[in-house]
Design a protein around this motif. Structure first.
Motif, PDB file in Angstrom:
ATOM      1  N   TRP A  33       0.134   2.997  10.311  1.00 56.96           N
ATOM      2  CA  TRP A  33      -0.315   4.112   9.482  1.00 56.96           C
ATOM      3  C   TRP A  33       0.173   3.939   8.048  1.00 56.96           C
ATOM      4  O   TRP A  33      -0.579   4.172   7.091  1.00 56.96           O
ATOM      5  N   SER A  34       1.425   3.534   7.884  1.00 58.16           N
ATOM      6  CA  SER A  34       1.969   3.374   6.530  1.00 58.16           C
ATOM      7  C   SER A  34       1.237   2.270   5.766  1.00 58.16           C
ATOM      8  O   SER A  34       1.072   2.367   4.550  1.00 58.16           O
ATOM      9  N   TYR A  35       0.758   1.234   6.458  1.00 59.81           N
ATOM     10  CA  TYR A  35      -0.013   0.183   5.790  1.00 59.81           C
ATOM     11  C   TYR A  35      -1.407   0.663   5.381  1.00 59.81           C
ATOM     12  O   TYR A  35      -2.060   0.043   4.546  1.00 59.81           O
ATOM     13  N   LEU A  36      -1.857   1.761   5.944  1.00 58.05           N
ATOM     14  CA  LEU A  36      -3.133   2.353   5.549  1.00 58.05           C
ATOM     15  C   LEU A  36      -2.974   3.342   4.406  1.00 58.05           C
ATOM     16  O   LEU A  36      -3.876   3.494   3.582  1.00 58.05           O
ATOM     17  N   THR A  37      -1.842   4.019   4.343  1.00 57.44           N
ATOM     18  CA  THR A  37      -1.705   5.167   3.451  1.00 57.44           C
ATOM     19  C   THR A  37      -0.748   4.974   2.282  1.00 57.44           C
ATOM     20  O   THR A  37      -0.845   5.695   1.295  1.00 57.44           O
ATOM     21  N   ASP A  38       0.169   4.036   2.367  1.00 58.82           N
ATOM     22  CA  ASP A  38       1.134   3.801   1.298  1.00 58.82           C
ATOM     23  C   ASP A  38       0.566   2.746   0.335  1.00 58.82           C
ATOM     24  O   ASP A  38       0.262   1.632   0.748  1.00 58.82           O
ATOM     25  N   SER A  39       0.425   3.094  -0.929  1.00 57.45           N
ATOM     26  CA  SER A  39      -0.212   2.209  -1.909  1.00 57.45           C
ATOM     27  C   SER A  39       0.433   0.833  -1.975  1.00 57.45           C
ATOM     28  O   SER A  39      -0.256  -0.187  -1.998  1.00 57.45           O
ATOM     29  N   LEU A  41       2.231  -0.804   0.282  1.00 57.54           N
ATOM     30  CA  LEU A  41       1.975  -1.583   1.499  1.00 57.54           C
ATOM     31  C   LEU A  41       0.497  -1.950   1.616  1.00 57.54           C
ATOM     32  O   LEU A  41       0.156  -3.077   1.987  1.00 57.54           O
ATOM     33  N   ARG A  42      -0.395  -1.013   1.296  1.00 59.64           N
ATOM     34  CA  ARG A  42      -1.835  -1.291   1.369  1.00 59.64           C
ATOM     35  C   ARG A  42      -2.238  -2.387   0.401  1.00 59.64           C
ATOM     36  O   ARG A  42      -3.135  -3.187   0.674  1.00 59.64           O
ATOM     37  N   ALA A  43      -1.564  -2.469  -0.751  1.00 57.79           N
ATOM     38  CA  ALA A  43      -1.880  -3.499  -1.753  1.00 57.79           C
ATOM     39  C   ALA A  43      -1.609  -4.904  -1.228  1.00 57.79           C
ATOM     40  O   ALA A  43      -2.172  -5.873  -1.729  1.00 57.79           O
ATOM     41  N   LYS A  44      -0.775  -5.032  -0.210  1.00 62.06           N
ATOM     42  CA  LYS A  44      -0.465  -6.350   0.370  1.00 62.06           C
ATOM     43  C   LYS A  44      -1.620  -6.910   1.182  1.00 62.06           C
ATOM     44  O   LYS A  44      -1.648  -8.099   1.465  1.00 62.06           O
ATOM     45  N   TRP A  45      -2.577  -6.040   1.567  1.00 63.92           N
ATOM     46  CA  TRP A  45      -3.675  -6.525   2.416  1.00 63.92           C
ATOM     47  C   TRP A  45      -5.063  -6.038   1.988  1.00 63.92           C
ATOM     48  O   TRP A  45      -6.067  -6.647   2.332  1.00 63.92           O
ATOM     49  N   LEU A  46      -5.133  -4.950   1.231  1.00 61.89           N
ATOM     50  CA  LEU A  46      -6.440  -4.395   0.871  1.00 61.89           C
ATOM     51  C   LEU A  46      -6.500  -4.033  -0.602  1.00 61.89           C
ATOM     52  O   LEU A  46      -6.993  -4.814  -1.411  1.00 61.89           O
ATOM     53  N   ALA A  47      -6.019  -2.846  -0.951  1.00 58.15           N
ATOM     54  CA  ALA A  47      -6.121  -2.344  -2.319  1.00 58.15           C
ATOM     55  C   ALA A  47      -5.033  -1.306  -2.557  1.00 58.15           C
ATOM     56  O   ALA A  47      -4.646  -0.585  -1.646  1.00 58.15           O
ATOM     57  N   ARG A  67      -4.508 -11.897  -5.424  1.00 58.93           N
ATOM     58  CA  ARG A  67      -3.073 -11.806  -5.130  1.00 58.93           C
ATOM     59  C   ARG A  67      -2.763 -11.719  -3.638  1.00 58.93           C
ATOM     60  O   ARG A  67      -1.608 -11.564  -3.260  1.00 58.93           O
ATOM     61  N   LEU A  68      -3.772 -11.826  -2.785  1.00 57.44           N
ATOM     62  CA  LEU A  68      -3.548 -11.615  -1.363  1.00 57.44           C
ATOM     63  C   LEU A  68      -3.093 -12.848  -0.594  1.00 57.44           C
ATOM     64  O   LEU A  68      -2.659 -12.720   0.542  1.00 57.44           O
ATOM     65  N   TRP A 142     -14.066  -6.666   5.206  1.00 57.16           N
ATOM     66  CA  TRP A 142     -13.169  -6.017   6.164  1.00 57.16           C
ATOM     67  C   TRP A 142     -12.518  -7.034   7.080  1.00 57.16           C
ATOM     68  O   TRP A 142     -11.319  -6.967   7.360  1.00 57.16           O
ATOM     69  N   HIS A 143     -13.300  -7.997   7.547  1.00 56.71           N
ATOM     70  CA  HIS A 143     -12.769  -9.019   8.450  1.00 56.71           C
ATOM     71  C   HIS A 143     -11.634  -9.786   7.770  1.00 56.71           C
ATOM     72  O   HIS A 143     -10.540  -9.932   8.334  1.00 56.71           O
ATOM     73  N   ALA A 144     -11.874 -10.253   6.559  1.00 61.40           N
ATOM     74  CA  ALA A 144     -10.847 -11.022   5.833  1.00 61.40           C
ATOM     75  C   ALA A 144      -9.634 -10.159   5.509  1.00 61.40           C
ATOM     76  O   ALA A 144      -8.481 -10.599   5.648  1.00 61.40           O
ATOM     77  N   HIS A 145      -9.861  -8.921   5.070  1.00 63.03           N
ATOM     78  CA  HIS A 145      -8.735  -8.026   4.766  1.00 63.03           C
ATOM     79  C   HIS A 145      -7.914  -7.737   6.019  1.00 63.03           C
ATOM     80  O   HIS A 145      -6.679  -7.716   5.964  1.00 63.03           O
ATOM     81  N   LEU A 146      -8.578  -7.523   7.146  1.00 67.03           N
ATOM     82  CA  LEU A 146      -7.841  -7.266   8.385  1.00 67.03           C
ATOM     83  C   LEU A 146      -7.093  -8.507   8.865  1.00 67.03           C
ATOM     84  O   LEU A 146      -6.023  -8.394   9.469  1.00 67.03           O
ATOM     85  N   ASP A 147      -7.624  -9.700   8.586  1.00 61.56           N
ATOM     86  CA  ASP A 147      -6.877 -10.927   8.886  1.00 61.56           C
ATOM     87  C   ASP A 147      -5.586 -10.968   8.066  1.00 61.56           C
ATOM     88  O   ASP A 147      -4.530 -11.373   8.560  1.00 61.56           O
ATOM     89  N   VAL A 148      -5.673 -10.541   6.809  1.00 55.33           N
ATOM     90  CA  VAL A 148      -4.478 -10.489   5.953  1.00 55.33           C
ATOM     91  C   VAL A 148      -3.499  -9.449   6.502  1.00 55.33           C
ATOM     92  O   VAL A 148      -2.293  -9.712   6.612  1.00 55.33           O
ATOM     93  N   LEU A 149      -3.995  -8.269   6.875  1.00 53.18           N
ATOM     94  CA  LEU A 149      -3.123  -7.236   7.445  1.00 53.18           C
ATOM     95  C   LEU A 149      -2.430  -7.753   8.705  1.00 53.18           C
ATOM     96  O   LEU A 149      -1.215  -7.560   8.870  1.00 53.18           O
ATOM     97  N   ALA A 150      -3.169  -8.388   9.591  1.00 53.32           N
ATOM     98  CA  ALA A 150      -2.586  -8.907  10.829  1.00 53.32           C
ATOM     99  C   ALA A 150      -1.458  -9.892  10.521  1.00 53.32           C
ATOM    100  O   ALA A 150      -0.406  -9.870  11.177  1.00 53.32           O
ATOM    101  N   ALA A 151      -1.657 -10.742   9.526  1.00 49.02           N
ATOM    102  CA  ALA A 151      -0.604 -11.694   9.141  1.00 49.02           C
ATOM    103  C   ALA A 151       0.607 -10.953   8.588  1.00 49.02           C
ATOM    104  O   ALA A 151       1.748 -11.251   8.959  1.00 49.02           O
ATOM    105  N   VAL A 152       0.377  -9.987   7.711  1.00 46.79           N
ATOM    106  CA  VAL A 152       1.475  -9.244   7.082  1.00 46.79           C
ATOM    107  C   VAL A 152       2.322  -8.543   8.142  1.00 46.79           C
ATOM    108  O   VAL A 152       3.548  -8.666   8.149  1.00 46.79           O
ATOM    109  N   VAL A 153       1.697  -7.794   9.046  1.00 42.68           N
ATOM    110  CA  VAL A 153       2.470  -7.021  10.018  1.00 42.68           C
ATOM    111  C   VAL A 153       3.113  -7.914  11.081  1.00 42.68           C
ATOM    112  O   VAL A 153       4.066  -7.490  11.728  1.00 42.68           O
ATOM    113  N   ALA A 154       2.620  -9.139  11.236  1.00 39.89           N
ATOM    114  CA  ALA A 154       3.230 -10.090  12.169  1.00 39.89           C
ATOM    115  C   ALA A 154       4.300 -10.943  11.484  1.00 39.89           C
ATOM    116  O   ALA A 154       4.924 -11.781  12.131  1.00 39.89           O
ATOM    117  N   GLY A 155       4.483 -10.760  10.167  1.00 42.91           N
ATOM    118  CA  GLY A 155       5.478 -11.544   9.440  1.00 42.91           C
ATOM    119  C   GLY A 155       5.069 -12.991   9.217  1.00 42.91           C
ATOM    120  O   GLY A 155       5.909 -13.865   9.063  1.00 42.91           O
TER     121      GLY A 155
END
Length: 178
Positions: A33-39, A41-47, A67-68, A142-155
């Protein structure tokens, strides 16, 4: 059976103007949730963009896709700027399970989170996509951004966003009906 039916990381159409894409991510749900709502954290994978989490509140998302990547980045495709911003408005918020906001003037995006043991199923639903050209861009995006999110949250190191986006756009041209 086509590749889209076998690989669950690809988006699917629930109707001609609605894309749904899912990811299974390591929890807990509050972290995702914080990766969706905190600017920040969200900037690390989306915007980036501060959100006041209340229905009716306006906010602005700003993409800096160059920068992603954690490693060398592929140059952005022609026609894309270094930065892109879009005004949106919160439609619905149910922390930490559901966030709905407008996507520009006409479209709408819903994030739904479901806890499943130590994992979280994140579903992104992008409704009212204007036309096929936009559908291909947002599907790959969305697919590419979610791939970035998956990498970020998995370290793990973040993949090269633009290389991934270009590859996925070509795949979605084949996978999504004309």
């Amino acid at each position: 059976m086509n590749d889209m039916a076998v690989r669950n990381d690809y988006g699917t159409l629930s109707d001609p103007t609605t894309l749904m894409i899912r990811r299974v991510l390591p929890g807990p749900i509050e972290r995702i949730w914080s990766y969706l709502t905190d600017s920040e954290l969200r900037a690390k994978w989306l915007a980036s963009g501060d959100m006041r989490l209340a229905a009716g509140e306006s906010f602005e998302l700003t993409w800096r896709n160059d920068r992603l990547a954690d490693g060398p980045a592929t140059p952005r495709p022609e026609g894309f700027g270094e930065e892109h911003s879009m005004k949106s408005r919160i439609v619905e918020v149910e922390p930490p399970r559901r966030l709905v906001f407008t996507w520009g003037e006409q479209a709408e995006v819903t994030f739904t989170l479901i806890e499943k043991g130590s994992e979280v199923i994140l579903t992104v639903t992008h409704r009212r996509v204007a036309d096929r050209a936009v559908l291909l861009m947002v599907s790959a995006g969305w697919h590419a951004h979610l791939d970035v999110l998956a990498a970020v949250v998995a370290g793990k190191p973040r993949p090269d966003f633009w290389a991934r986006w270009a590859h996925l756009k070509t795949e979605y041209e084949t996978l999504l009906p004309a």
